[in-house]
Design an enzyme around this catalytic site. Sequence first.
Site, PDB file in Angstrom:
ATOM      1  CG  ASP A  64      -0.829 -11.095  -1.010  1.00 46.61           C
ATOM      2  OD1 ASP A  64       0.373 -10.810  -1.111  1.00 46.61           O
ATOM      3  OD2 ASP A  64      -1.485 -10.958   0.038  1.00 46.61           O
ATOM      4  CE1 TYR A  96       1.864 -11.144   5.837  1.00 48.02           C
ATOM      5  CE2 TYR A  96      -0.219 -10.178   6.489  1.00 48.02           C
ATOM      6  CZ  TYR A  96       0.760 -10.370   5.549  1.00 48.02           C
ATOM      7  OH  TYR A  96       0.630  -9.799   4.306  1.00 48.02           O
ATOM      8  CG  HIS A 152       2.548  -8.443  -4.973  1.00 49.13           C
ATOM      9  ND1 HIS A 152       2.656  -9.809  -5.124  1.00 49.13           N
ATOM     10  CD2 HIS A 152       1.770  -8.244  -3.876  1.00 49.13           C
ATOM     11  CE1 HIS A 152       1.972 -10.415  -4.166  1.00 49.13           C
ATOM     12  NE2 HIS A 152       1.419  -9.495  -3.405  1.00 49.13           N
TER      13      HIS A 152
END
Length: 294
Positions: A108, A218, A273
Amino acid sequence: MGLSILDHKEQPVAHGRKRLSTGVRLHYYVAGSGPALLLQHGIPKTSYYWRKVVPLLSEHFTIVVPDLRGIGDSTHPDSGYDMATVADDIAELMSELGHDKFHIIGEDWGAAAAYQVAARYPSRVQSLVFQEMLLPGFGLEEWAQFNPQRPETHLWHVAFYHVRDVPELLITGREREYFTWFIKNEAYDPTSIDDDAIEEYIRSASQPGGLRSIFNIYRATEANMAANKKAAEKSLKMPVLAIGSRDFIGREVEKQMQKVAENVSYKELNYGHQLAEECPNELAKLYREFLQSH
């Protein structure tokens, strides 16, 4: 942390903190002996994510597992959440711990940071495992847009977290409900995400500065796009293993690495994931086979 993480001898790992030249103080733990191996977690997870994998690797490697800046028990600075800066944190930590050369595994956002470590410090990184991530500038922003051909992996949160202040407004006080759903939703086997892991990730997100730090990662997307495109002008030379989940990003991780590296192999696992939570034994086997061949 109050949570037990054990090595292959069922002994507790050794926790510590290092204050870096930037003033950031990183929490980390170490275990095992042998060549240095760095494990980097994703978001909204912490170093606790690797607890099931550590005892499967510590017999063969000196494992270093940090909390990235702003996450877990590392400090929460106001800035520096772009992956190039995070990479510099990691490289300095490894120097402080006496590891000039090391292997690196990232998943990730930890994989995005691992790519920047490899690109910025190529003489130090012996091999790279890039797991379940899309690099900003090479596909992450496109996957944040809805595509009916892959609705289950619509990474809507990338755009949502990028908006300033609104995610904090909506999630503060609801961290438990939100992150429990979020983490389990990205798994193929949601029952594999243990309650103690959920509690740790919620603790991290709920502490002062926790949500801000997560979302600021982000919000550094534009800086990450520019840094990745610049770094990709020179292909990585070290061996790279791309690992994808059949039920999530999958083979796209191979395509990502083929754009930035010369020596890429690919493995896929039939899970979601959260691979280190869902299939630690299969995952650690892939790691050992790759790392011990390089």
